[in-house]
Scaffold this active site. Sequence first.
Site, PDB file in Angstrom:
ATOM      1  N   THR A  70       0.828  -1.207   0.000  1.00  0.00           N
ATOM      2  CA  THR A  70       0.000   0.000   0.000  1.00  0.00           C
ATOM      3  C   THR A  70       0.862   1.256   0.000  1.00  0.00           C
ATOM      4  O   THR A  70       0.617   2.208  -0.738  1.00  0.00           O
ATOM      5  CB  THR A  70      -0.939   0.007   1.213  1.00  0.00           C
ATOM      6  OG1 THR A  70      -1.874  -1.073   1.086  1.00  0.00           O
ATOM      7  CG2 THR A  70      -1.696   1.311   1.327  1.00  0.00           C
ATOM      8  N   SER A 194       3.851  -6.583  -3.201  1.00  0.00           N
ATOM      9  CA  SER A 194       3.793  -6.808  -1.761  1.00  0.00           C
ATOM     10  C   SER A 194       4.189  -8.241  -1.455  1.00  0.00           C
ATOM     11  O   SER A 194       3.603  -9.188  -1.988  1.00  0.00           O
ATOM     12  CB  SER A 194       2.369  -6.531  -1.246  1.00  0.00           C
ATOM     13  OG  SER A 194       2.327  -6.562   0.156  1.00  0.00           O
ATOM     14  N   ALA A 195       5.169  -8.419  -0.568  1.00  0.00           N
ATOM     15  CA  ALA A 195       5.771  -9.733  -0.342  1.00  0.00           C
ATOM     16  C   ALA A 195       4.816 -10.746   0.250  1.00  0.00           C
ATOM     17  O   ALA A 195       4.909 -11.948  -0.042  1.00  0.00           O
ATOM     18  CB  ALA A 195       6.994  -9.594   0.559  1.00  0.00           C
ATOM     19  N   CYS A 320     -22.570  -8.156   2.699  1.00  0.00           N
ATOM     20  CA  CYS A 320     -22.999  -8.694   3.988  1.00  0.00           C
ATOM     21  C   CYS A 320     -21.827  -8.982   4.911  1.00  0.00           C
ATOM     22  O   CYS A 320     -22.029  -9.316   6.075  1.00  0.00           O
ATOM     23  CB  CYS A 320     -23.781  -9.992   3.776  1.00  0.00           C
ATOM     24  SG  CYS A 320     -25.100  -9.855   2.581  1.00  0.00           S
TER      25      CYS A 320
END
Length: 460
Positions: A70, A194-195, A320
Amino acid sequence: MAYFDAASAAPLHPVARQALLASLDEGWADPARLYREGRRARLLLDAAREAMAECVGCRPDELVFTPSGTRAVHSGVAGVLAGRRRVGSHLIVSAVEHSSVLHAAEAHEAGGGSVTEVPVDRTGAVDPAAYAAALREDTALACLQSANHEVGTEQPVSRVAEACRAAGVPLLVDAAQSLGWGRVEGDWSVLTGSAHKWGGPSGVGLLVVRKGVRFAPQGPGDERESGRSPGFENLPAIVAAAASLRAVRAEAAAEAARLRELTERIRSRVRDLVPDVEVVGDPSRRLPGVVTFSCLYVDGETLLHELDRAGFSVSSGSSCTSSTLTPSHVLRAMGVLSEGNVRVSLPPGTAAADVERFLEVLPGTVAAVREKLGAPAATEPVRAAGPGLVVDALGRRCPVPVIELAKVIGDVPVGGTVRVLSDDEAARLDIPAWCEMRGQEYAGEEPAEKGTAYLVRRIR
């Protein structure tokens, strides 16, 4: 317990564990220092960077390590937009990008920039021509994932990159889901990963910026990682991330073939085993271990809990299962059924016996959840009454509005209509999807005193 949520986080690869433990002893010092321990740490960091660059297909000096995927996305988007601010402030993203990309786009728009969101088809794929049409003279950056994290659809990165290159616009590729399976093809400019998605430790991301791309790091300056990722490097985790990526790549071809067979088994058999199911995502251009389907008349959260009790860890994009009470942006952009959504993402090494056991458990689990919710039986008799009915489902969440619609559709003659009143955002997606699956006509929506009225015309 069978873990079927590798798209969220893959189990730590044995090679990653070994490398992590070894580097805890050898890589604890500051790699920026010139004494012996620092030089040893620097050698480990350089070796990890070279190994990772070889796997990605870039130069080592183009790649930096970040604290997460991120953070890599946010730094990459902000850095390119700032570096190309003289060109303009227009950003292009697809409608199904990871939330990190869309959040970066929201922040850019809030700061005065403009954003174009390119739609996708029902399989979740973008049209390269739509990306080309979105390019403008003031476009500073375009973003496109290599493969979707929720439905597994692979994107036409090469063709989009070609259009961007012709327009002189850099393309940022979020490759978090696909890097473990191979390099991202195409003439991309910026790449993130991302690892923990490929079996490395969490807390390691990577950001690649090709030479020649204008890039201005944002935030306070820092001398580490070329000034693009401030802070002390988590060297043991970085070494483990590089080692695990090389290891999974060595196994990728054989494991991809095996997992594709297992996911195809789920895709083909779930329709026969469970009534009223929509399998979503591209049937062929998809990640090897991901299969996603949605079940009518099912509360997604209850279904996931029941599958967990049966020994299966799966995830969902259903409204939901979230606090927002809205479907995932991916399912919404695709226009597919969201209720009762299940994503199965198989990690390398998944046993065929576990998949078979999942297929044995699934039908009974779905049937039990439907029974609790009072869902209509597939053989419920057809009735005839007045030409129109109103279903008041205000204040009731998915999948109740669709269940109530299914219960009364037989109460109107062919050509008659049912107006479903609902204030649940998921109804806007799930009622049209129900009509398509049931062969009825969705006649649109109209404002109501409270919520929205969804019109369904019975045609058979």
